[in-house]
Design an enzyme around this catalytic site. Structure first.
Site, PDB file in Angstrom:
ATOM      1  N   LYS A  10     -11.742 -47.823  -1.095  1.00 24.88           N
ATOM      2  CA  LYS A  10     -12.016 -49.087  -0.397  1.00 24.88           C
ATOM      3  C   LYS A  10     -12.887 -49.989  -1.276  1.00 24.88           C
ATOM      4  CE  LYS A  10     -15.879 -46.894   2.040  1.00 24.88           C
ATOM      5  NZ  LYS A  10     -16.246 -46.182   3.279  1.00 24.88           N
ATOM      6  N   ARG A  30     -20.753 -45.531  15.179  1.00 23.01           N
ATOM      7  CA  ARG A  30     -20.005 -46.634  14.586  1.00 23.01           C
ATOM      8  C   ARG A  30     -18.605 -46.563  15.211  1.00 23.01           C
ATOM      9  NH1 ARG A  30     -19.709 -47.352   8.033  1.00 23.01           N
ATOM     10  NH2 ARG A  30     -18.197 -45.668   8.272  1.00 23.01           N
ATOM     11  N   TYR A  71     -36.300 -70.033 -15.332  1.00 23.51           N
ATOM     12  CA  TYR A  71     -36.737 -70.807 -14.167  1.00 23.51           C
ATOM     13  C   TYR A  71     -38.045 -70.275 -13.622  1.00 23.51           C
ATOM     14  CZ  TYR A  71     -31.952 -72.607 -14.053  1.00 23.51           C
ATOM     15  OH  TYR A  71     -30.768 -73.190 -14.359  1.00 23.51           O
ATOM     16  N   MET A 103     -28.006 -67.595 -13.138  1.00 19.95           N
ATOM     17  CA  MET A 103     -26.658 -67.380 -12.629  1.00 19.95           C
ATOM     18  C   MET A 103     -25.744 -66.752 -13.674  1.00 19.95           C
ATOM     19  SD  MET A 103     -24.073 -70.166 -10.915  1.00 19.95           S
ATOM     20  CE  MET A 103     -25.133 -70.619  -9.569  1.00 19.95           C
TER      21      MET A 103
HETATM   22  C1  LIG Z   1     -16.533 -44.841   2.904  1.00 19.37           C
HETATM   23  C2  LIG Z   1     -16.135 -43.677   3.683  1.00 19.37           C
HETATM   24  C3  LIG Z   1     -16.082 -42.407   3.090  1.00 19.37           C
HETATM   25  C4  LIG Z   1     -16.550 -42.139   1.667  1.00 19.37           C
HETATM   26  O1  LIG Z   1     -17.963 -42.083   1.664  1.00 19.37           O
HETATM   27  P1  LIG Z   1     -18.780 -41.640   0.358  1.00 19.37           P
HETATM   28  O2  LIG Z   1     -20.146 -41.416   0.860  1.00 19.37           O
HETATM   29  O3  LIG Z   1     -18.723 -42.786  -0.598  1.00 19.37           O
HETATM   30  O4  LIG Z   1     -18.124 -40.434  -0.161  1.00 19.37           O
HETATM   31  C5  LIG Z   1     -15.598 -41.361   3.844  1.00 19.37           C
HETATM   32  N1  LIG Z   1     -15.218 -41.560   5.128  1.00 19.37           N
HETATM   33  C6  LIG Z   1     -15.295 -42.753   5.743  1.00 19.37           C
HETATM   34  C7  LIG Z   1     -14.881 -42.884   7.151  1.00 19.37           C
HETATM   35  C8  LIG Z   1     -15.765 -43.847   5.041  1.00 19.37           C
HETATM   36  O5  LIG Z   1     -15.840 -45.035   5.646  1.00 19.37           O
END
Ligand SMILES: *Cc1c(COP(=O)(O)O)cnc(C)c1O
Length: 395
Positions: free
Chosen positions: A57, A158, A287, A335
């Site tokens: 992701k 969550r 800056y 920047m």
């Molecule tokens: C992002 C995520 C993971 C991976 O988590 P890491 O700590 O980076 O290994 C696994 N399961 C779910 C549901 C996630 O959202």
């Protein structure tokens, strides 16, 4: 003259496409061999038959989703995890055929159609969501039911249905003809903590949920619970699949897991010296003049800044590797540029490559170092590099 090491690193990134890269002011190098090796190392902890999901992701935590996914699949991953529908489509468009689980759970009706069209596998968090999917899929001519994954909340608060309500949830989805349950899963909130209390409680709840589902006579093809921290900390959390993000990129969720497996950071950030000068005692730098030269000094201006993802809060509080030596960054991070005190290496030349994150010789500066400095986590640092920095795959 560039040092040998710099020449080498230049030629390794230049590859076949010399002209494109020699002009770059800053870039991210992705060591796919290290990625592959990290996955091989982590998989050694698994029972034969436990599946490995590479979590890619957020553009593979900033490493470039397509090339990371392709490499991960070659290294033994059999599943990919993304957060959103467009992230899944990007992988399918690149020709990736492996199953892709969408770990997030916000879907528009158009996205539900896209999920079916691209054969992505969504997470469903509630009976209500399952019914919405079912209604929309009813209007589409599907060859086979959509493969879906049911999420239980065992304590993360969550996504997911409360674990105590799991059997009603699963029983409802099982009856929906257009949905085919591929897994039931949950997510750990504190697996990176040496204190196992909450993790153990979540695990108990997960077990109890599985027992309830069995009690109503439903077989689930696949159960999974562990993220990187869970995977490294306890084999009993592995179940049928582990979902590993951070660790494949070469970072440990916590120092207490350092001894579990030998990982190597995959990402390095490099930039070029744009300008070199001498400034006089009393001169203010950048800056706000947050740095004043206490004596005459040599300064290198490097072409990378906060718009590339260097956190501005590291101003006057970070180091950069120049010819294998850690030198201090001085003045506010701007920047597009940062300034370095190179008084210790006064002959640094314009055009030289420096290492913002990564290693040179025996020295190393990692995303974990920045995270410690900024009181955040390595995950956030890895995700912070912007698309203005080209990703260059090496090895
Ligand atoms: C992002 C995520 C993971 C991976 O988590 P890491 O700590 O980076 O290994 C696994 N399961 C779910 C549901 C996630 O959202």
């Amino acid at each position: 003259m560039l040092s040998n090491e710099q020449n080498q690193s230049l030629s390794s990134i230049v590859g076949g496409d010399t002209y494109a890269w020699v002009s770059q002011r800053a870039w991210v190098e992705i060591n796919l061999k290290a990625l592959s090796n990290n996955i091989v190392q982590i998989r050694k902890l698994l029972q034969p038959g436990t599946e490995f999901m590479a979590v890619v992701k957020a553009d593979a935590y900033g490493h470039g989703a397509v090339s990371v996914a392709q490499t991960a699949l070659k290294a033994g991953a059999s599943w990919l995890g993304v957060a959103t529908v467009p992230e899944g489509i990007e992988l399918r468009e690149a020709g990736i055929k492996a199953p892709i689980l969408i770990l997030g759970a916000s879907y528009t009706p158009e996205q539900i159609q896209a999920i079916a069209e691209w054969q992505l596998e969504p997470t469903l968090c509630s009976a209500k969501q399952a019914l919405i999917f079912s209604d929309i899929l009813e209007t589409i001519n599907l060859d086979s039911p959509l493969r879906v994954h049911l999420k239980l909340d065992t304590g993360m608060s969550r996504l997911g249905t409360h674990w105590q309500n799991c059997s009603e949830f699963v029983q409802l989805v099982v009856r929906l003809p257009h949905l085919n349950i591929q897994s039931v899963y949950s997510h750990l909130a504190t697996a990176d903590s040496p204190d196992r209390t909450v993790m153990d409680l979540q695990h108990q709840r997960f077990k109890s949920a599985i027992a309830r589902i069995k009690d109503v006579g439903i077989e689930i093809p696949r159960l999974h619970l562990a993220n990187s921290a869970g995977t490294l900390s306890d084999k009993s959390l592995h179940y049928d699949m582990v979902r590993v993000g951070l660790a494949i990129y070469g970072f440990y969720p916590s120092d207490h897991l350092l001894s579990t497996v030998d990982l190597q950071p995959v990402l390095q950030v490099k930039a070029r010296v744009a300008h070199v000068k001498t400034i006089e005692q009393g001169a203010g730098v950048s800056y706000g003049h947050t740095f004043i030269a206490s004596e005459q000094m040599r300064l290198a201006v490097v072409g990378i800044g906060y718009a590339d993802g260097i956190p501005r809060n590291l101003s006057n509080n970070m180091q950069v590797l120049v010819r294998g030596v850690k030198v201090p960054q001085v003045g506010a991070i701007t920047m597009d540029q940062i300034m370095l005190d190179i008084s210790a290496i006064p002959d640094v030349r314009e055009g030289e490559i420096v290492t913002i994150l990564g290693s040179e010789g025996n020295e190393q500066i990692t995303a974990q170092d920045w995270a410690n400095q900024l009181n955040t986590i390595s995950w956030e640092i890895l995700c912070s590099f912007k698309h203005r920095l080209p990703r260059v795959n090496i090895a």
